[in-house]
Scaffold this motif. Structure first.
Motif, PDB file in Angstrom:
ATOM      1  N   LEU A 233       0.830  -1.211   0.000  1.00 18.35           N
ATOM      2  CA  LEU A 233       0.000   0.000   0.000  1.00 18.35           C
ATOM      3  C   LEU A 233       0.864   1.261   0.000  1.00 18.35           C
ATOM      4  N   LYS A 234       2.049   1.193   0.601  1.00 16.61           N
ATOM      5  CA  LYS A 234       2.929   2.356   0.619  1.00 16.61           C
ATOM      6  C   LYS A 234       3.376   2.738  -0.788  1.00 16.61           C
ATOM      7  N   ASP A 235       3.538   1.731  -1.672  1.00 17.78           N
ATOM      8  CA  ASP A 235       3.975   2.000  -3.043  1.00 17.78           C
ATOM      9  C   ASP A 235       2.821   2.403  -3.956  1.00 17.78           C
ATOM     10  N   LEU A 236       1.611   1.882  -3.697  1.00 18.23           N
ATOM     11  CA  LEU A 236       0.499   2.086  -4.625  1.00 18.23           C
ATOM     12  C   LEU A 236      -0.516   3.120  -4.162  1.00 18.23           C
ATOM     13  N   CYS A 237      -0.591   3.422  -2.871  1.00 21.58           N
ATOM     14  CA  CYS A 237      -1.694   4.214  -2.326  1.00 21.58           C
ATOM     15  C   CYS A 237      -1.171   5.371  -1.482  1.00 21.58           C
ATOM     16  N   VAL A 238      -2.116   6.246  -1.140  1.00 21.28           N
ATOM     17  CA  VAL A 238      -1.885   7.324  -0.170  1.00 21.28           C
ATOM     18  C   VAL A 238      -2.848   7.119   0.986  1.00 21.28           C
ATOM     19  N   TYR A 239      -2.420   7.520   2.185  1.00 18.29           N
ATOM     20  CA  TYR A 239      -3.226   7.344   3.394  1.00 18.29           C
ATOM     21  C   TYR A 239      -3.852   8.672   3.771  1.00 18.29           C
ATOM     22  N   ASN A 240      -5.163   8.673   4.030  1.00 22.53           N
ATOM     23  CA  ASN A 240      -5.899   9.886   4.376  1.00 22.53           C
ATOM     24  C   ASN A 240      -5.849  10.082   5.889  1.00 22.53           C
ATOM     25  N   ASN A 241      -5.143  11.139   6.330  1.00 21.24           N
ATOM     26  CA  ASN A 241      -5.052  11.435   7.756  1.00 21.24           C
ATOM     27  C   ASN A 241      -6.215  12.286   8.258  1.00 21.24           C
ATOM     28  N   LYS A 242      -6.932  12.916   7.338  1.00 14.39           N
ATOM     29  CA  LYS A 242      -8.037  13.768   7.741  1.00 14.39           C
ATOM     30  C   LYS A 242      -9.059  13.813   6.617  1.00 14.39           C
ATOM     31  N   GLY A 243     -10.179  14.491   6.894  1.00 12.19           N
ATOM     32  CA  GLY A 243     -11.223  14.585   5.890  1.00 12.19           C
ATOM     33  C   GLY A 243     -12.297  13.532   6.076  1.00 12.19           C
ATOM     34  N   THR A 244     -13.193  13.469   5.103  1.00 13.46           N
ATOM     35  CA  THR A 244     -14.300  12.514   5.198  1.00 13.46           C
ATOM     36  C   THR A 244     -13.836  11.076   5.092  1.00 13.46           C
ATOM     37  N   ASN A 245     -12.715  10.843   4.416  1.00  4.17           N
ATOM     38  CA  ASN A 245     -12.186   9.481   4.256  1.00  4.17           C
ATOM     39  C   ASN A 245     -11.014   9.212   5.182  1.00  4.17           C
ATOM     40  N   GLN A 246     -11.019   9.837   6.359  1.00  3.02           N
ATOM     41  CA  GLN A 246      -9.914   9.674   7.309  1.00  3.02           C
ATOM     42  C   GLN A 246      -9.761   8.209   7.716  1.00  3.02           C
ATOM     43  N   GLY A 247      -8.490   7.771   7.769  1.00  2.00           N
ATOM     44  CA  GLY A 247      -8.209   6.402   8.188  1.00  2.00           C
ATOM     45  C   GLY A 247      -8.330   5.375   7.081  1.00  2.00           C
ATOM     46  N   THR A 248      -8.391   5.817   5.815  1.00  3.01           N
ATOM     47  CA  THR A 248      -8.531   4.880   4.696  1.00  3.01           C
ATOM     48  C   THR A 248      -7.422   5.136   3.682  1.00  3.01           C
ATOM     49  N   TYR A 249      -7.238   4.146   2.804  1.00  5.09           N
ATOM     50  CA  TYR A 249      -6.275   4.241   1.706  1.00  5.09           C
ATOM     51  C   TYR A 249      -7.015   4.479   0.393  1.00  5.09           C
ATOM     52  N   GLU A 250      -6.358   5.176  -0.518  1.00  5.56           N
ATOM     53  CA  GLU A 250      -6.855   5.319  -1.883  1.00  5.56           C
ATOM     54  C   GLU A 250      -5.664   5.319  -2.836  1.00  5.56           C
ATOM     55  N   LEU A 251      -5.909   4.950  -4.092  1.00  6.10           N
ATOM     56  CA  LEU A 251      -4.827   4.837  -5.060  1.00  6.10           C
ATOM     57  C   LEU A 251      -4.152   6.181  -5.302  1.00  6.10           C
ATOM     58  N   LYS A 252      -2.861   6.135  -5.620  1.00  6.81           N
ATOM     59  CA  LYS A 252      -2.151   7.348  -5.992  1.00  6.81           C
ATOM     60  C   LYS A 252      -2.736   7.915  -7.289  1.00  6.81           C
ATOM     61  N   PRO A 253      -2.578   9.216  -7.507  1.00  4.60           N
ATOM     62  CA  PRO A 253      -3.226   9.836  -8.686  1.00  4.60           C
ATOM     63  C   PRO A 253      -2.848   9.168 -10.004  1.00  4.60           C
ATOM     64  N   GLU A 254      -1.573   8.758 -10.150  1.00  6.09           N
ATOM     65  CA  GLU A 254      -1.192   8.175 -11.444  1.00  6.09           C
ATOM     66  C   GLU A 254      -1.870   6.842 -11.694  1.00  6.09           C
ATOM     67  N   TYR A 255      -2.062   6.030 -10.641  1.00  5.99           N
ATOM     68  CA  TYR A 255      -2.747   4.748 -10.818  1.00  5.99           C
ATOM     69  C   TYR A 255      -4.255   4.960 -10.920  1.00  5.99           C
ATOM     70  N   ARG A 256      -4.781   5.966 -10.197  1.00  5.04           N
ATOM     71  CA  ARG A 256      -6.205   6.230 -10.282  1.00  5.04           C
ATOM     72  C   ARG A 256      -6.590   6.749 -11.648  1.00  5.04           C
ATOM     73  N   LYS A 257      -5.684   7.525 -12.281  1.00 10.01           N
ATOM     74  CA  LYS A 257      -5.957   8.028 -13.633  1.00 10.01           C
ATOM     75  C   LYS A 257      -6.023   6.888 -14.624  1.00 10.01           C
ATOM     76  N   SER A 258      -5.066   5.951 -14.502  1.00 13.51           N
ATOM     77  CA  SER A 258      -5.077   4.804 -15.431  1.00 13.51           C
ATOM     78  C   SER A 258      -6.293   3.937 -15.212  1.00 13.51           C
ATOM     79  N   ARG A 259      -6.765   3.813 -13.968  1.00 13.21           N
ATOM     80  CA  ARG A 259      -7.943   2.999 -13.699  1.00 13.21           C
ATOM     81  C   ARG A 259      -9.200   3.629 -14.285  1.00 13.21           C
ATOM     82  N   ASP A 260      -9.284   4.978 -14.194  1.00 14.22           N
ATOM     83  CA  ASP A 260     -10.453   5.640 -14.800  1.00 14.22           C
ATOM     84  C   ASP A 260     -10.436   5.501 -16.308  1.00 14.22           C
TER      85      ASP A 260
END
Length: 260
Positions: A233-260
């Motif tokens: 997850l450290k290589d593929l994702c970013v960790y949300n420390n705050k906001g509505t999705n606090q405490g969750t992982y989401e894909l990095k922008p470059e991988y999320r762009k390719s997925r879209d």
């Protein structure tokens, strides 16, 4: 290096124990590449006169000599396997690592130092190949997600071999002070690590299902060790420390762009 005297077998063993350091100062590169690139480089070329790959070095001529920004390295594969295989990869260079050397060992027991690692490279798909690489990951993930089932025909359909034999069942009485042991928790069982490339493809597939995942839910979905999953997850994702999705992982922008 200390020399040992003697003759015959003892002298031969002493010579084989020496390490050849004549090439210890030769500069070599250490490259970490995906399995598909490794297979392409090892495959026999269709045309022996052509190189299997070439490395392109990009240097900005406007940068001054005092600029410490490293040059950009790109590898282009000459021939690839069948399927959606990217041909262009970025080689991220780093010099901040523990000094290492390369050794070789012959079947005769001779050990040699082949060189000292000057640069370390981490390979990743080029931006122009992200869509192609994402398609390849989806195809492999779908392949791994398919469960193979087998049907076995039982010759002895009377069911006699399924009934417990005499002496196999034992009855025991427990006193009021005895307590049954609680069943082992799922976290107590040792999880088996999958291949890293296979796990990356499974993680991409999970993030196609939903954009945010907690670490606990990802462990339940993948059944992998926590530390091993954190490294991926450290290589593929970013960790949300705050906001509505606090405490969750989401894909990095470059991988999320390719997925879209």
């Amino acid at each position: 290096m200390e020399e040992h005297g003697g003759s015959g077998g003892s002298a031969k063993q002493a010579r084989s124990a020496h390490v050849d350091t004549s090439k210890a100062e030769r500069a070599v590169w250490l490259m970490k590449c995906p399995p598909l690139v490794s297979r392409s480089l090892r495959a026999p070329p269709s045309d022996p006169s052509r190189p299997v790959a070439k490395v392109v070095v990009s240097i900005d001529p406007l940068n001054s000599n005092d600029d410490d920004s490293p040059p950009q390295f790109t590898m282009e594969l000459a021939g690839t396997e069948a399927g959606h295989i990217p041909k262009c990869f970025v080689m991220d260079m780093s010099k901040d690592f523990i000094p290492m050397s390369v050794f070789s060992d012959t079947p005769q027991g001779k050990i040699s130092v082949e060189g000292k690692i000057l640069n370390k490279f981490d390979m990743r798909p080029h931006n122009q190949n992200l869509d192609l690489y994402a398609k390849l990951c989806r195809e492999r993930t779908n392949k791994y997600m398919v469960k193979s089932r087998q049907i076995q025909i039982i010759d002895n359909d009377s069911g006699a071999h399924m009934r417990p034999m005499p002496g196999m069942i034992s009855f025991s009485t427990s006193g009021p002070s005895e307590k049954k042991k609680p069943p082992a928790k799922a976290t107590d069982t040792k999880r088996t690590r999958r291949d890293r490339g296979e796990m990356e493809e499974i993680v991409f597939k999970l993030f196609e299902r939903q954009s945010n995942w907690s670490l606990r839910n990802l462990i339940q979905e993948t059944d992998q060790p926590e530390q091993f999953l954190k490294d991926i997850l450290k290589d593929l994702c970013v960790y949300n420390n705050k906001g509505t999705n606090q405490g969750t992982y989401e894909l990095k922008p470059e991988y999320r762009k390719s997925r879209d």
